[in-house]
Scaffold this motif. Structure first.
Motif, PDB file in Angstrom:
ATOM      1  N   LEU A 128      11.736   2.457  -5.622  1.00  0.00           N
ATOM      2  CA  LEU A 128      11.260   1.348  -4.563  1.00  0.00           C
ATOM      3  C   LEU A 128      10.038   1.017  -4.115  1.00  0.00           C
ATOM      4  N   LEU A 129       9.023   2.103  -4.386  1.00  0.00           N
ATOM      5  CA  LEU A 129       7.851   1.874  -3.670  1.00  0.00           C
ATOM      6  C   LEU A 129       6.775   1.427  -4.566  1.00  0.00           C
ATOM      7  N   ASP A 130       6.166   0.230  -4.187  1.00  0.00           N
ATOM      8  CA  ASP A 130       4.768  -0.068  -4.844  1.00  0.00           C
ATOM      9  C   ASP A 130       3.507   0.350  -4.109  1.00  0.00           C
ATOM     10  N   ASP A 140       3.445  -0.580  -0.128  1.00  0.00           N
ATOM     11  CA  ASP A 140       4.665  -0.420   0.600  1.00  0.00           C
ATOM     12  C   ASP A 140       4.734   0.319   1.831  1.00  0.00           C
ATOM     13  N   VAL A 195       6.098   2.694   4.520  1.00  0.00           N
ATOM     14  CA  VAL A 195       7.066   3.567   4.789  1.00  0.00           C
ATOM     15  C   VAL A 195       7.177   4.170   6.650  1.00  0.00           C
ATOM     16  N   ALA A 233       1.701   4.862  -0.134  1.00  0.00           N
ATOM     17  CA  ALA A 233       2.333   4.087   0.807  1.00  0.00           C
ATOM     18  C   ALA A 233       1.871   4.595   2.037  1.00  0.00           C
ATOM     19  N   ARG A 244       6.852  -4.088   8.664  1.00  0.00           N
ATOM     20  CA  ARG A 244       7.780  -4.392   7.436  1.00  0.00           C
ATOM     21  C   ARG A 244       7.827  -3.365   6.442  1.00  0.00           C
ATOM     22  N   LYS A 304       9.471  -0.737   3.618  1.00  0.00           N
ATOM     23  CA  LYS A 304      10.586  -0.602   2.569  1.00  0.00           C
ATOM     24  C   LYS A 304      11.345   0.348   2.850  1.00  0.00           C
ATOM     25  N   LEU A 305      11.235   1.309   3.664  1.00  0.00           N
ATOM     26  CA  LEU A 305      12.011   2.404   3.563  1.00  0.00           C
ATOM     27  C   LEU A 305      11.619   3.361   5.143  1.00  0.00           C
ATOM     28  N   VAL A 320      16.248  -3.320   6.104  1.00  0.00           N
ATOM     29  CA  VAL A 320      15.379  -2.023   5.791  1.00  0.00           C
ATOM     30  C   VAL A 320      16.304  -1.028   5.333  1.00  0.00           C
TER      31      VAL A 320
END
Ligand SMILES: Cc1ncc(COP(=O)(O)O)c(C=O)c1O
Length: 397
Positions: free
Chosen positions: A119-121, A124, A126, A145, A171, A173-174, A206
């Motif tokens: 999931l993580l670029d 991103d 967290v 992250a 915002r 991602k996780l 989310v």
């Protein structure tokens, strides 16, 4: 011809490795000097390891099922083991996952890594509870992250604070959290907050990463609904047998939306490829024979006795101004020291006095936690725990 310095390869380390800063976790796992009572690690008591039963199970597997137990397995897990874990999920959490919603992993830490890989670029965001599990913070740092900590109180993550941050434009991602008997604070997220969190995450789209490492270790055997059971559309659950069985067996599960789970299974193919087939079949046989139902209540009672020993010693010995969390399960309590004291600076004196703990700061993504520390009651005997707290109190006083 000039030669390149080959005496140290640190200059070749990746940015990812440098971001991770593994020193604190390595220190915890390394253990303590002789004579020092350690309340630092989240190690289960060896008294809970079912060695005799395992002796029989392993011998039986090697005799009757070596073609499966000693072979490679599918990345998602051995079919009969997944089936067992699906049944277990239904039995303990009241919701039956579809087959493509659950995979077998090599423990809970691997679930966090697989979720990150899936999931993580870099960049991103967290969100985590502040404080939170050190291993997760290190993993997220490795994924580059930016991590935002949301404060907790006695009832767990302050969901209203998260709501305000999301309204302000955060915002993530996780959102990673440990709803039961949290590491490191021992606190549990209330049902009202669980429901509010699920609603909030649905509204903002989310994904939640729910770590249930200590979920089955309540002192009274009860459990609130898991986040995954309340919101299977927005929750990936990271599960482990490390705390209720044996960490040396390295087995866990991930359950969640099928597309995320499939991507996590794909990520596993460039890691260990599959969780140990032997470990998978051990857990399946152990579980299907009903041993968890026998062993887990005994383990819970043992850990509750550990907590009562710590609680009694805290009341008896701690100087005024020291506060602690009151866990209803799990392995940890979280101490807050009087203003001006720094738990990292006290550590050399504590080791000198014969007690080892983990200072609070590394559990925070930011710079908080100087006056806080974690005490674990899962590993030492009741007498040792009482003595460890007495020594700690002496150092603080
Ligand atoms: C909250 C939490 N998650 C995950 C883990 C890692 O568990 P595992 O041994 O399954 O990798 C731990 C271990 O201490 C933990 O405290």
């Amino acid at each position: 011809m000039s030669t390149v310095d080959t005496s140290s390869w640190t200059r070749a380390f990746s940015q990812r490795a440098l971001n991770q800063g593994a020193a604190e976790l390595a220190t915890i796992l390394a253990g303590s000097p002789p004579g020092v009572l350690s309340v630092s690690g989240g190690f289960p008591s060896p008294a809970t390891f079912p060695t005799e039963v395992l002796d029989e199970i392993v011998a039986g597997l090697l005799r009757d099922d070596p073609g499966v137990a000693l072979q490679y397995a599918p990345s998602e897990g051995i079919p009969s083991v997944r089936e067992y874990l699906i049944e277990r999920q239904e039995q303990l959490q009241g919701r039956r996952p579809e087959k493509d919603e659950l995979i077998v992993t090599s423990g809970g830490m691997e679930c966090i890594t697989l979720a990150g890989l899936a999931l993580l670029d870099p960049g991103d965001a967290v969100v985590v509870e502040a404080p939170t599990y050190l291993g997760a913070l290190m993993a997220f740092a490795g994924f580059e992250a930016p991590v935002t900590g949301i404060p907790m109180d006695e009832d767990g993550l302050q969901v209203d604070v998260l709501e305000a941050r999301l309204a302000d434009g955060l915002r993530p991602k996780l959102i990673y959290l440990i709803p039961e008997f949290q590491n490191p604070t021992g606190r549990t997220l209330t049902l009202e907050r669980r429901q509010a969190l699920i609603e909030l995450c649905r509204r903002h789209g989310v994904l939640i990463l729910e770590d249930v490492a200590y979920r089955e270790m309540s002192f009274d055997g009860g459990a609130l609904p898991s986040l995954w059971s309340l919101g299977p559309d927005v929750v990936v659950q990271a599960g482990t047998f490390s705390k209720i069985f044996c960490p040396g067996v390295r087995l866990g599960w991930a359950v969640g939306p099928a597309d995320v789970i499939a991507q996590m299974a794909a990520a596993k193919q460039t890691g260990d490829q599959c969780a140990s087939a032997l470990a998978q079949r051990i857990v399946e046989q152990y579980g299907r024979a009903g041993h968890f139902e026998r062993q887990v209540p005994q383990s819970r009672a043992l850990y509750e006795r550990g907590w009562r020993a710590v609680e009694g010693a805290l009341h008896e010995h701690m100087p005024p101004g020291v506060a602690w969390s009151e866990p209803s399960g799990g392995f940890f309590t979280w101490l807050t020291l009087p203003d001006g004291l720094d738990a990292s600076e006290l550590r050399p004196a504590a080791l000198e006095a014969g007690v080892n703990y983990v200072p609070g700061r590394p559990f925070y993504p930011g710079d908080e936690g100087a006056a806080e520390l974690r005490v674990s009651f899962s590993y030492l005997s009741e007498d040792e725990l009482g003595e460890a707290v007495k020594r700690l109190a002496g150092v603080i006083a």
